[in-house]
Write a protein that holds these residues in place. Structure first.
Motif, PDB file in Angstrom:
ATOM      1  N   GLY A   1     -69.496 -51.092  36.362  1.00 56.10           N
ATOM      2  CA  GLY A   1     -68.553 -49.995  36.508  1.00 56.10           C
ATOM      3  C   GLY A   1     -68.110 -49.397  35.189  1.00 56.10           C
ATOM      4  O   GLY A   1     -68.214 -50.023  34.119  1.00 56.10           O
ATOM      5  N   ALA A   2     -67.593 -48.172  35.269  1.00 54.29           N
ATOM      6  CA  ALA A   2     -67.202 -47.432  34.076  1.00 54.29           C
ATOM      7  C   ALA A   2     -66.047 -48.098  33.349  1.00 54.29           C
ATOM      8  O   ALA A   2     -66.037 -48.196  32.112  1.00 54.29           O
ATOM      9  CB  ALA A   2     -66.825 -45.999  34.461  1.00 54.29           C
ATOM     10  N   LEU A   3     -65.046 -48.567  34.092  1.00 54.45           N
ATOM     11  CA  LEU A   3     -63.869 -49.158  33.452  1.00 54.45           C
ATOM     12  C   LEU A   3     -64.228 -50.436  32.712  1.00 54.45           C
ATOM     13  O   LEU A   3     -63.759 -50.672  31.598  1.00 54.45           O
ATOM     14  CB  LEU A   3     -62.791 -49.427  34.503  1.00 54.45           C
ATOM     15  CG  LEU A   3     -61.442 -49.921  33.971  1.00 54.45           C
ATOM     16  CD1 LEU A   3     -60.874 -48.951  32.944  1.00 54.45           C
ATOM     17  CD2 LEU A   3     -60.465 -50.125  35.123  1.00 54.45           C
ATOM     18  N   THR A   4     -65.079 -51.250  33.310  1.00 51.16           N
ATOM     19  CA  THR A   4     -65.512 -52.480  32.637  1.00 51.16           C
ATOM     20  C   THR A   4     -66.276 -52.153  31.364  1.00 51.16           C
ATOM     21  O   THR A   4     -66.079 -52.789  30.317  1.00 51.16           O
ATOM     22  CB  THR A   4     -66.397 -53.319  33.579  1.00 51.16           C
ATOM     23  OG1 THR A   4     -65.643 -53.688  34.734  1.00 51.16           O
ATOM     24  CG2 THR A   4     -66.896 -54.571  32.878  1.00 51.16           C
TER      25      THR A   4
ATOM     26  N   ARG B   1     -56.973 -52.947  28.938  1.00 48.75           N
ATOM     27  CA  ARG B   1     -57.552 -54.130  29.580  1.00 48.75           C
ATOM     28  C   ARG B   1     -56.803 -54.515  30.856  1.00 48.75           C
ATOM     29  O   ARG B   1     -57.315 -55.280  31.671  1.00 48.75           O
ATOM     30  CB  ARG B   1     -57.569 -55.302  28.592  1.00 48.75           C
ATOM     31  CG  ARG B   1     -58.500 -55.084  27.405  1.00 48.75           C
ATOM     32  CD  ARG B   1     -58.585 -56.316  26.528  1.00 48.75           C
ATOM     33  NE  ARG B   1     -59.402 -56.081  25.347  1.00 48.75           N
ATOM     34  CZ  ARG B   1     -58.919 -55.916  24.113  1.00 48.75           C
ATOM     35  NH1 ARG B   1     -57.600 -55.977  23.910  1.00 48.75           N
ATOM     36  NH2 ARG B   1     -59.718 -55.697  23.093  1.00 48.75           N
ATOM     37  N   GLU B   2     -55.596 -54.017  31.033  1.00 53.44           N
ATOM     38  CA  GLU B   2     -54.824 -54.293  32.247  1.00 53.44           C
ATOM     39  C   GLU B   2     -55.188 -53.339  33.391  1.00 53.44           C
ATOM     40  O   GLU B   2     -54.764 -53.546  34.534  1.00 53.44           O
ATOM     41  CB  GLU B   2     -53.319 -54.169  31.953  1.00 53.44           C
ATOM     42  CG  GLU B   2     -52.774 -55.185  30.981  1.00 53.44           C
ATOM     43  CD  GLU B   2     -52.721 -56.584  31.561  1.00 53.44           C
ATOM     44  OE1 GLU B   2     -52.652 -56.693  32.805  1.00 53.44           O
ATOM     45  OE2 GLU B   2     -52.770 -57.560  30.793  1.00 53.44           O
ATOM     46  N   LEU B   3     -55.949 -52.282  33.094  1.00 56.24           N
ATOM     47  CA  LEU B   3     -56.215 -51.263  34.104  1.00 56.24           C
ATOM     48  C   LEU B   3     -57.006 -51.788  35.301  1.00 56.24           C
ATOM     49  O   LEU B   3     -56.836 -51.295  36.418  1.00 56.24           O
ATOM     50  CB  LEU B   3     -56.949 -50.071  33.474  1.00 56.24           C
ATOM     51  CG  LEU B   3     -56.088 -49.105  32.665  1.00 56.24           C
ATOM     52  CD1 LEU B   3     -56.959 -48.030  32.020  1.00 56.24           C
ATOM     53  CD2 LEU B   3     -55.026 -48.463  33.546  1.00 56.24           C
ATOM     54  N   GLY B   4     -57.865 -52.767  35.088  1.00 56.14           N
ATOM     55  CA  GLY B   4     -58.621 -53.333  36.204  1.00 56.14           C
ATOM     56  C   GLY B   4     -57.691 -53.951  37.237  1.00 56.14           C
ATOM     57  O   GLY B   4     -57.830 -53.727  38.447  1.00 56.14           O
ATOM     58  N   ASP B   5     -56.713 -54.743  36.768  1.00 60.90           N
ATOM     59  CA  ASP B   5     -55.726 -55.333  37.678  1.00 60.90           C
ATOM     60  C   ASP B   5     -54.852 -54.251  38.296  1.00 60.90           C
ATOM     61  O   ASP B   5     -54.501 -54.317  39.480  1.00 60.90           O
ATOM     62  CB  ASP B   5     -54.862 -56.349  36.931  1.00 60.90           C
ATOM     63  CG  ASP B   5     -55.632 -57.607  36.554  1.00 60.90           C
ATOM     64  OD1 ASP B   5     -56.672 -57.879  37.192  1.00 60.90           O
ATOM     65  OD2 ASP B   5     -55.190 -58.307  35.632  1.00 60.90           O
TER      66      ASP B   5
END
Length: 231
Positions: free
Chosen positions: A118-121, A51-55
Motif C-alpha cells: 500500500g501507498a501509506l506503508t 507513522r501513526e497514520l496506519g493506526d
C-alpha cells in the motif's frame, strides 16, 4: 551563541519544536543547514506522526462502521444523537489520507506501480527520501463554498509533503475524539543536550526531552538540575 554554520531557520518558524526565546522575548526557530528545511526535532516529530497514520486509518474505519450501524438501527424515541456529521468527517479524512499517501507514493516510485503493501506503508518506509524531494507542481483539492471541490496546482516539496501528512494525524485525533495526554513544556534547557525541548507529563510524572530522548522522573530531574535539591 549557537552554531555559526547554521545560517537558516527551521521552516516551522514560531511552531518549531526546538524554538528558543530571544532576549527580546520572541520565539526563534532552530538553526538548520539548508534553506526551507526542518530542524531534526521537527522532522522527527513529523515522522512519528506519519507513522501513526496506519493506526489512525483503522480506527477511522471502525468509527465509520459503528456510526453507520447506529444510523441504520431503529430510532429511539426522544434520541438526540446525530451521528451523520461525525461519519462524514471520518469519510473525508479517510479519503484525504488515501489522496496524500498516493500522491507522494507516486512521487517516490516515479510513477511505478505501488507495492501490494500500500501507498501509506511505502511512504512510511521512505520518509528520509520523501522529506528531501525537490519542489514540483501537484494537483490539490480544496472545498468550494457552494459544495464540491476546486482543483488547483501548487508547488510542493518534500517538507510540504511531510507536514501535510503529519497534519492528517492531528486531524485524526480531533475526529476520533482522542484527548492528548496533558503535558507542560518547560522553559529551561535540557542539562544533557542544552535545548529547551523538555516536556513534563502531568499524568505520568515524567520529564522527557524531545531532542536527546532522555527521560527522568520529575524528582530525579529536579535533583539533576537543581544542586540545592540534591543537597
Amino acid at each position: 551563541m549557537g552554531n555559526p554554520d547554521l545560517q537558516h531557520r527551521c521552516r516551522q518558524g514560531r511552531r518549531c519544536a526546538a524554538r528558543t526565546r530571544t532576549p527580546a522575548n520572541e520565539w526563534l526557530a532552530a538553526g538548520v543547514e539548508r534553506p526551507d528545511s526542518l530542524c531534526r526535532p521537527c522532522e522527527e516529530r513529523a515522522f512519528d506522526a506519519i507513522r501513526e497514520l496506519g493506526d489512525d486509518y483503522q480506527m477511522l474505519e471502525v468509527a465509520r462502521t459503528e456510526i453507520h450501524s447506529k444510523v441504520s438501527a431503529p430510532k429511539v424515541s426522544g434520541s438526540s444523537e446525530l451521528p451523520v456529521p461525525i461519519s462524514l468527517a471520518a469519510d473525508t479524512l479517510l479519503s484525504d489520507i488515501d489522496t496524500e499517501a498516493l500522491r507522494w507514493a507516486f512521487q517516490l516510485t516515479r510513477g511505478e506501480p505501488i507495492p501490494d503493501s500500500g501507498a501509506l506503508t511505502l511512504v512510511c518506509t521512505r520518509l528520509g527520501t520523501l522529506v528531501d524531494l525537490p519542489p514540483q507542481l501537484v494537483t490539490v483539492w480544496s472545498p468550494h463554498p457552494d459544495g464540491g471541490d476546486d482543483t488547483t496546482t501548487a508547488s510542493l516539496d518534500g517538507v510540504d509533503a511531510v507536514l501535510r501528512l503529519a497534519d492528517l494525524h492531528r486531524r485524526a485525533g480531533l475526529v476520533l475524539g482522542i484527548t492528548p495526554q496533558r503535558v507542560n513544556f518547560l522553559r529551561e534547557p535540557c542539562h544533557v543536550c542544552g535545548l529547551a525541548m523538555l516536556e513534563a507529563s502531568v499524568k505520568t510524572d515524567m520529564v522527557k526531552c524531545h531532542s536527546c530522548r532522555n527521560v527522568w522522573s520529575q524528582d530525579q530531574f529536579a535533583r539533576l538540575n537543581n544542586p540545592l535539591v540534591a543537597a
